[in-house]
Design a protein around this motif. Structure first.
Motif, PDB file in Angstrom:
ATOM      1  N   PHE A  44       0.881  -1.240  -0.074  1.00  0.00           N
ATOM      2  CA  PHE A  44      -0.014   0.048  -0.115  1.00  0.00           C
ATOM      3  C   PHE A  44       0.836   1.275  -0.021  1.00  0.00           C
ATOM      4  O   PHE A  44       1.863   1.268   0.630  1.00  0.00           O
ATOM      5  CB  PHE A  44      -0.803   0.020   1.322  1.00  0.00           C
ATOM      6  N   GLY A  45       0.417   2.289  -0.737  1.00  0.00           N
ATOM      7  CA  GLY A  45       1.065   3.371  -0.632  1.00  0.00           C
ATOM      8  C   GLY A  45       1.311   4.384   0.515  1.00  0.00           C
ATOM      9  O   GLY A  45       0.223   4.328   1.247  1.00  0.00           O
ATOM     10  N   ASP A  46       2.582   4.859   0.695  1.00  0.00           N
ATOM     11  CA  ASP A  46       2.593   5.996   1.782  1.00  0.00           C
ATOM     12  C   ASP A  46       2.718   7.194   1.045  1.00  0.00           C
ATOM     13  O   ASP A  46       3.633   7.588   0.415  1.00  0.00           O
ATOM     14  CB  ASP A  46       3.827   5.555   2.592  1.00  0.00           C
ATOM     15  N   PRO A  47       1.398   8.095   1.218  1.00  0.00           N
ATOM     16  CA  PRO A  47       1.607   9.489   0.558  1.00  0.00           C
ATOM     17  C   PRO A  47       2.448  10.437   1.185  1.00  0.00           C
ATOM     18  O   PRO A  47       2.865  11.349   0.566  1.00  0.00           O
ATOM     19  CB  PRO A  47       0.068  10.078   0.898  1.00  0.00           C
ATOM     20  N   LYS A  48       2.814   9.982   2.437  1.00  0.00           N
ATOM     21  CA  LYS A  48       3.812  10.836   3.222  1.00  0.00           C
ATOM     22  C   LYS A  48       5.358  10.291   2.766  1.00  0.00           C
ATOM     23  O   LYS A  48       6.215  10.860   3.617  1.00  0.00           O
ATOM     24  CB  LYS A  48       3.673  11.015   4.563  1.00  0.00           C
ATOM     25  N   ALA A  49       5.575   9.475   2.027  1.00  0.00           N
ATOM     26  CA  ALA A  49       6.864   8.875   1.955  1.00  0.00           C
ATOM     27  C   ALA A  49       7.967   9.806   1.346  1.00  0.00           C
ATOM     28  O   ALA A  49       7.758  10.373   0.504  1.00  0.00           O
ATOM     29  CB  ALA A  49       6.860   7.665   1.153  1.00  0.00           C
ATOM     30  N   LYS A  50       8.997   9.922   1.711  1.00  0.00           N
ATOM     31  CA  LYS A  50      10.115  10.498   1.252  1.00  0.00           C
ATOM     32  C   LYS A  50      10.619   9.794   0.173  1.00  0.00           C
ATOM     33  O   LYS A  50      10.274   8.644  -0.010  1.00  0.00           O
ATOM     34  CB  LYS A  50      11.323  10.789   2.309  1.00  0.00           C
ATOM     35  N   GLU A  51      11.419  10.380  -0.903  1.00  0.00           N
ATOM     36  CA  GLU A  51      11.927   9.832  -2.199  1.00  0.00           C
ATOM     37  C   GLU A  51      13.371   9.798  -2.158  1.00  0.00           C
ATOM     38  O   GLU A  51      13.880  10.594  -1.558  1.00  0.00           O
ATOM     39  CB  GLU A  51      11.371  10.482  -3.283  1.00  0.00           C
ATOM     40  N   THR A  52      13.806   8.779  -2.915  1.00  0.00           N
ATOM     41  CA  THR A  52      15.465   8.719  -3.080  1.00  0.00           C
ATOM     42  C   THR A  52      15.674   9.727  -4.271  1.00  0.00           C
ATOM     43  O   THR A  52      14.747  10.195  -4.754  1.00  0.00           O
ATOM     44  CB  THR A  52      15.801   7.422  -3.480  1.00  0.00           C
ATOM     45  N   LYS A  92      10.554   5.712  -0.022  1.00  0.00           N
ATOM     46  CA  LYS A  92      11.497   5.425   0.637  1.00  0.00           C
ATOM     47  C   LYS A  92      10.599   4.582   1.665  1.00  0.00           C
ATOM     48  O   LYS A  92      11.304   3.745   2.684  1.00  0.00           O
ATOM     49  CB  LYS A  92      12.085   6.201   1.452  1.00  0.00           C
ATOM     50  N   SER A  93       9.205   4.438   1.639  1.00  0.00           N
ATOM     51  CA  SER A  93       8.610   3.723   2.513  1.00  0.00           C
ATOM     52  C   SER A  93       7.225   3.041   1.817  1.00  0.00           C
ATOM     53  O   SER A  93       6.672   3.908   0.975  1.00  0.00           O
ATOM     54  CB  SER A  93       8.280   4.483   3.777  1.00  0.00           C
ATOM     55  N   TYR A  94       6.822   2.138   2.537  1.00  0.00           N
ATOM     56  CA  TYR A  94       5.334   1.622   1.892  1.00  0.00           C
ATOM     57  C   TYR A  94       4.814   1.006   3.206  1.00  0.00           C
ATOM     58  O   TYR A  94       5.493   0.479   4.273  1.00  0.00           O
ATOM     59  CB  TYR A  94       5.455   0.470   0.809  1.00  0.00           C
ATOM     60  N   TYR A  95       3.321   0.598   2.985  1.00  0.00           N
ATOM     61  CA  TYR A  95       2.690  -0.317   3.940  1.00  0.00           C
ATOM     62  C   TYR A  95       2.493  -1.661   3.268  1.00  0.00           C
ATOM     63  O   TYR A  95       2.199  -1.705   2.081  1.00  0.00           O
ATOM     64  CB  TYR A  95       1.457   0.152   4.597  1.00  0.00           C
ATOM     65  N   ILE A  96       3.174  -2.598   4.065  1.00  0.00           N
ATOM     66  CA  ILE A  96       3.086  -3.891   3.619  1.00  0.00           C
ATOM     67  C   ILE A  96       2.060  -4.932   4.578  1.00  0.00           C
ATOM     68  O   ILE A  96       1.942  -4.985   5.616  1.00  0.00           O
ATOM     69  CB  ILE A  96       4.573  -4.587   3.687  1.00  0.00           C
ATOM     70  N   LYS A  97       1.530  -5.715   3.642  1.00  0.00           N
ATOM     71  CA  LYS A  97       0.344  -6.785   4.291  1.00  0.00           C
ATOM     72  C   LYS A  97       0.812  -8.218   3.836  1.00  0.00           C
ATOM     73  O   LYS A  97       0.594  -8.296   2.594  1.00  0.00           O
ATOM     74  CB  LYS A  97      -1.047  -6.274   4.302  1.00  0.00           C
ATOM     75  N   LYS A  98       0.984  -8.999   4.751  1.00  0.00           N
ATOM     76  CA  LYS A  98       1.189 -10.330   4.350  1.00  0.00           C
ATOM     77  C   LYS A  98       0.520 -11.364   5.529  1.00  0.00           C
ATOM     78  O   LYS A  98       1.066 -10.888   6.454  1.00  0.00           O
ATOM     79  CB  LYS A  98       2.713 -10.587   4.179  1.00  0.00           C
TER      80      LYS A  98
END
Length: 249
Positions: free
Chosen positions: A165-173, A189-195
């Protein structure tokens, strides 16, 4: 002069070899959908409630916390009524990108996903370029109280085993710009992951720490992409490769 030419040829051949070697595995493409923050009010939107009710209409407004949607206002197509739904009432929704984002961000990569696509998603709608949102109860940045949000699934066509899932507040490389200057606009640089029913916030620096929980149940993957060689810039391709391998098991 002759020595310089030989050196250039040597490094060129060396670079070419390393490029060919990398191409045998993965190519460095970002296969995730871009994270959108604006949505069309002219294209039909689809909201499916937890009780199974399906509403088709036109997006009027959305509101967010930390970038994640917690309610949407929609003008129903048939009744023309303006309706408002909080995230805890919604199961999933399909919105179309709007504004300048639609022009500046490319649509998803196209490839054959028939062997691992999910039957619980409306793949026909997704293939038309719609963004898919799914209700998730999540602790934002792993430290907030859990709350339900409508989160954008950025790998809808290969999310059978791991949902990203996207992180709208993620920083970018950063990526190299003109004349050697670094500019923004690289990879998130970040996401939300579900497994396996567990969702968490994953940052770039934590990929190797989370390697086992993400890929440890697929021996073929771990053999081909050992933890010591893992790199963030290939993350989306790792998810696709893992999905392909799991589908064969």
């Amino acid at each position: 002069m002759k020595t310089k030419i030989l050196l250039v040829l040597f490094f060129t051949s060396l670079f070419g070899f390393s490029q060919k070697k990398e191409e045998k595995t993965i190519n460095g493409k970002d296969l995730f959908d871009k994270v959108y923050n604006s949505y069309s009010g002219k294209k039909l939107s689809i909201v499916i409630l937890k009780d199974g009710t399906k509403i088709e209409g036109y997006k009027k407004d959305v509101d967010r916390k930390k970038g994640q949607i917690y309610y949407i206002k929609i003008k129903e197509e048939k009744s023309r009524k303006k309706l408002k739904f909080y995230s805890e009432k919604i199961k999933e929704m399909y919105l179309y990108p709007g504004g300048l984002e639609k022009l500046s961000k490319s649509f998803r990569h196209v490839y054959d996903v028939r062997q691992w696509e999910r039957s619980d998603l409306d793949n026909e709608v997704i293939n038309q370029g719609y963004i898919y949102f799914k209700n998730q109860k999540v602790s934002l940045k792993n430290r907030k109280k859990e709350k339900e949000y409508m989160m954008q699934l950025v790998n809808p066509t290969f999310s059978k085993y791991i949902e990203v899932f996207g992180d709208p507040k993620a920083k970018e490389t950063t990526k190299l710009g003109m004349f050697g200057f670094n500019v923004a606009g690289g990879l998130a640089k970040s996401y939300y992951i579900k497994k396996d029913g567990v969702i968490f916030w994953l940052r770039k620096k934590e990929l190797k720490v989370r390697y086992e929980s993400l890929f440890g149940d697929c021996e073929e993957f771990m053999k081909k992409y050992p933890v010591k060689d893992i790199k963030w810039r290939y993350f989306s391709e790792y998810i696709l490769e893992y999905t392909k391998m799991r589908a064969k098991q």
